[in-house]
Design a protein around this motif. Structure first.
Motif, PDB file in Angstrom:
ATOM      1  N   GLY A   1      71.007  -2.377  21.061  1.00  0.00           N
ATOM      2  CA  GLY A   1      72.021  -1.351  21.284  1.00  0.00           C
ATOM      3  C   GLY A   1      71.555   0.030  20.866  1.00  0.00           C
ATOM      4  O   GLY A   1      71.941   1.040  21.474  1.00  0.00           O
ATOM      5  N   LEU A   2      70.707   0.099  19.819  1.00  0.00           N
ATOM      6  CA  LEU A   2      70.156   1.391  19.406  1.00  0.00           C
ATOM      7  C   LEU A   2      69.179   1.915  20.447  1.00  0.00           C
ATOM      8  O   LEU A   2      69.069   3.123  20.660  1.00  0.00           O
ATOM      9  N   VAL A   3      68.456   0.998  21.090  1.00  0.00           N
ATOM     10  CA  VAL A   3      67.503   1.402  22.125  1.00  0.00           C
ATOM     11  C   VAL A   3      68.245   1.949  23.333  1.00  0.00           C
ATOM     12  O   VAL A   3      67.873   2.981  23.895  1.00  0.00           O
ATOM     13  N   ILE A   4      69.304   1.259  23.730  1.00  0.00           N
ATOM     14  CA  ILE A   4      70.020   1.629  24.950  1.00  0.00           C
ATOM     15  C   ILE A   4      70.951   2.814  24.737  1.00  0.00           C
ATOM     16  O   ILE A   4      71.056   3.704  25.583  1.00  0.00           O
ATOM     17  N   THR A   5      71.633   2.856  23.583  1.00  0.00           N
ATOM     18  CA  THR A   5      72.670   3.865  23.362  1.00  0.00           C
ATOM     19  C   THR A   5      72.288   4.903  22.315  1.00  0.00           C
ATOM     20  O   THR A   5      72.595   6.085  22.475  1.00  0.00           O
ATOM     21  N   GLY A   6      71.608   4.493  21.250  1.00  0.00           N
ATOM     22  CA  GLY A   6      71.360   5.386  20.125  1.00  0.00           C
ATOM     23  C   GLY A   6      70.577   6.633  20.490  1.00  0.00           C
ATOM     24  O   GLY A   6      71.071   7.758  20.328  1.00  0.00           O
ATOM     25  N   ARG A   7      69.352   6.428  20.993  1.00  0.00           N
ATOM     26  CA  ARG A   7      68.520   7.594  21.304  1.00  0.00           C
ATOM     27  C   ARG A   7      69.157   8.504  22.350  1.00  0.00           C
ATOM     28  O   ARG A   7      69.276   9.725  22.115  1.00  0.00           O
ATOM     29  N   PRO A   8      69.590   8.004  23.515  1.00  0.00           N
ATOM     30  CA  PRO A   8      70.160   8.919  24.514  1.00  0.00           C
ATOM     31  C   PRO A   8      71.444   9.598  24.051  1.00  0.00           C
ATOM     32  O   PRO A   8      71.693  10.763  24.408  1.00  0.00           O
ATOM     33  N   LEU A   9      72.267   8.911  23.255  1.00  0.00           N
ATOM     34  CA  LEU A   9      73.522   9.513  22.806  1.00  0.00           C
ATOM     35  C   LEU A   9      73.269  10.677  21.861  1.00  0.00           C
ATOM     36  O   LEU A   9      73.857  11.758  22.021  1.00  0.00           O
ATOM     37  N   PHE A  10      72.408  10.497  20.873  1.00  0.00           N
ATOM     38  CA  PHE A  10      72.138  11.584  19.935  1.00  0.00           C
ATOM     39  C   PHE A  10      71.341  12.708  20.596  1.00  0.00           C
ATOM     40  O   PHE A  10      71.511  13.876  20.249  1.00  0.00           O
ATOM     41  N   GLN A  11      70.474  12.382  21.543  1.00  0.00           N
ATOM     42  CA  GLN A  11      69.819  13.430  22.313  1.00  0.00           C
ATOM     43  C   GLN A  11      70.839  14.216  23.122  1.00  0.00           C
ATOM     44  O   GLN A  11      70.707  15.435  23.287  1.00  0.00           O
ATOM     45  N   CYS A  12      71.858  13.518  23.614  1.00  0.00           N
ATOM     46  CA  CYS A  12      72.923  14.194  24.347  1.00  0.00           C
ATOM     47  C   CYS A  12      73.672  15.173  23.448  1.00  0.00           C
ATOM     48  O   CYS A  12      73.971  16.298  23.858  1.00  0.00           O
ATOM     49  N   LEU A  13      73.958  14.778  22.219  1.00  0.00           N
ATOM     50  CA  LEU A  13      74.621  15.676  21.275  1.00  0.00           C
ATOM     51  C   LEU A  13      73.752  16.892  20.976  1.00  0.00           C
ATOM     52  O   LEU A  13      74.259  18.019  20.862  1.00  0.00           O
ATOM     53  N   MET A  14      72.441  16.690  20.851  1.00  0.00           N
ATOM     54  CA  MET A  14      71.530  17.806  20.613  1.00  0.00           C
ATOM     55  C   MET A  14      71.541  18.772  21.794  1.00  0.00           C
ATOM     56  O   MET A  14      71.546  20.002  21.616  1.00  0.00           O
ATOM     57  N   CYS A  15      71.525  18.227  23.015  1.00  0.00           N
ATOM     58  CA  CYS A  15      71.516  19.079  24.203  1.00  0.00           C
ATOM     59  C   CYS A  15      72.822  19.860  24.335  1.00  0.00           C
ATOM     60  O   CYS A  15      72.814  21.042  24.697  1.00  0.00           O
ATOM     61  N   VAL A  16      73.949  19.210  24.053  1.00  0.00           N
ATOM     62  CA  VAL A  16      75.239  19.910  24.110  1.00  0.00           C
ATOM     63  C   VAL A  16      75.291  21.016  23.055  1.00  0.00           C
ATOM     64  O   VAL A  16      75.796  22.124  23.316  1.00  0.00           O
ATOM     65  N   GLU A  17      74.744  20.738  21.876  1.00  0.00           N
ATOM     66  CA  GLU A  17      74.715  21.752  20.821  1.00  0.00           C
ATOM     67  C   GLU A  17      73.886  22.960  21.249  1.00  0.00           C
ATOM     68  O   GLU A  17      74.302  24.111  21.065  1.00  0.00           O
ATOM     69  N   ARG A  18      72.728  22.724  21.855  1.00  0.00           N
ATOM     70  CA  ARG A  18      71.892  23.830  22.325  1.00  0.00           C
ATOM     71  C   ARG A  18      72.570  24.582  23.468  1.00  0.00           C
ATOM     72  O   ARG A  18      72.464  25.807  23.570  1.00  0.00           O
ATOM     73  N   TYR A  19      73.257  23.838  24.310  1.00  0.00           N
ATOM     74  CA  TYR A  19      73.990  24.472  25.406  1.00  0.00           C
ATOM     75  C   TYR A  19      75.056  25.426  24.867  1.00  0.00           C
ATOM     76  O   TYR A  19      75.168  26.565  25.327  1.00  0.00           O
ATOM     77  N   LEU A  20      75.819  24.984  23.895  1.00  0.00           N
ATOM     78  CA  LEU A  20      76.849  25.842  23.309  1.00  0.00           C
ATOM     79  C   LEU A  20      76.228  27.041  22.603  1.00  0.00           C
ATOM     80  O   LEU A  20      76.750  28.157  22.681  1.00  0.00           O
ATOM     81  N   ALA A  21      75.110  26.816  21.902  1.00  0.00           N
ATOM     82  CA  ALA A  21      74.478  27.902  21.156  1.00  0.00           C
ATOM     83  C   ALA A  21      73.973  29.008  22.074  1.00  0.00           C
ATOM     84  O   ALA A  21      74.033  30.192  21.715  1.00  0.00           O
ATOM     85  N   VAL A  22      73.492  28.647  23.253  1.00  0.00           N
ATOM     86  CA  VAL A  22      72.902  29.638  24.164  1.00  0.00           C
ATOM     87  C   VAL A  22      73.914  30.180  25.154  1.00  0.00           C
ATOM     88  O   VAL A  22      73.995  31.395  25.371  1.00  0.00           O
ATOM     89  N   VAL A  23      74.693  29.300  25.765  1.00  0.00           N
ATOM     90  CA  VAL A  23      75.594  29.708  26.848  1.00  0.00           C
ATOM     91  C   VAL A  23      76.953  30.141  26.316  1.00  0.00           C
ATOM     92  O   VAL A  23      77.568  31.065  26.850  1.00  0.00           O
TER      93      VAL A  23
END
Length: 275
Positions: A95-117
């Motif tokens: 479950g960490l392989v399937i959900t963990g990495r992509p989910l937390f990467q998604c949170l990082m990308c959303v955070e960068r999106y908010l910070a820039v846009v």
């Protein structure tokens, strides 16, 4: 066919020479991921916790913790070739392989999106408590995914597992790419007119951020697209091509080292890249 999972499990006894070579390659890749990944991600976690960068790198800290779980999954997979006692734990950690990495990467990308846009919105939700809330919700989702993987794999429901894997990777990859493309477009636009040294420093920072987001985008495509295509192929044909899954595994494992290397380079700790 029901024995195949994300890290393709043991083929049947009557395997061809080609399948034996692929299985050996798979085992070597997983062993390297464990032997290299554990010290690398542990060092990254230590740097974040002791370097007072826990606020800005909180989501990346969670990614590294999740990657340690992935490394343990690799260890249990290899050990499971000689004993089946760790099979349930291995299925749970998928479950960490399937959900963990992509989910937390998604949170990082959303955070960068908010910070820039949307910088005003980003400043509103910048305090650490909001990151903790998001991370707690993400870990609950990850644990739920671990339980689902454990039951699906133990029951050997291959078709359901492929849907579970492919849809999650596709959804998270789509969100990540939308955020990264929006950030790249924003960074390409010229900012307010400034002159002299300040304008040069601003352009330098924007170029570094642009290159970082570009590397992140290419890394995510390399990580998830091979597995998505392989999963869709299995769903449509009900056949597992061992070579495709090993290729996806290699891409997934190697792409997992890109972000730690970039982080260590930014922190001045990756000696062969540090200037």
């Amino acid at each position: 066919m029901n024995n195949y999972t994300l890290y393709v499990t043991k083929p049947e006894a009557s395997v061809s020479v080609n399948s034996t070579m692929l299985q050996t390659l798979e085992t070597c890749v997983l062993a390297i991921n464990f032997l290299v990944g554990v010290p690398t991600h542990s060092y990254v976690i230590w740097l974040i916790v002791t370097g007072r960068g826990i606020l800005s790198e909180f989501f990346f800290l969670n990614v590294s913790v999740c990657e340690l779980g992935n490394c343990l999954n690799c260890l249990f997979f290899v050990l499971n070739m000689w004993t089946s006692r760790l099979f349930v734990i291995e299925c749970f950690l998928k479950g960490l392989v399937i959900t963990g990495r992509p989910l937390f990467q998604c949170l990082m990308c959303v955070e960068r999106y908010l910070a820039v846009v949307h910088p005003v919105t980003f400043l509103k939700y910048k305090p650490l408590r909001y990151r903790v809330i998001c991370s707690a919700a993400a870990w609950i989702i990850c644990l739920s995914s671990c339980l689902c993987c454990m039951f699906i794999v133990v029951l050997s429901v291959l078709y359901v597992f492929m849907w579970f894997l492919s849809m999650q990777f596709l959804v998270f990859l789509s969100i990540n790419l939308l955020c990264c493309v929006a950030v790249l477009r924003a960074l390409k636009q010229s900012g307010p007119g400034e002159r002299g040294r300040e304008r040069g420093e601003e352009n330098h920072m924007k170029r570094r951020a642009f290159h970082l987001i570009l590397i992140t985008t290419l890394n995510m495509i390399t990580t998830y697209v091979p597995y998505i295509l392989s999963g869709i192929f299995v769903i449509m044909t009900t056949r597992v091509v061992y070579g495709l899954w090993v290729t996806g595994l290699i891409c997934y494992v190697l792409a997992g080292f890109v972000q730690p290397v970039v982080f260590l380079h930014r922190a001045g700790q990756f000696f062969c890249l540090s200037s």
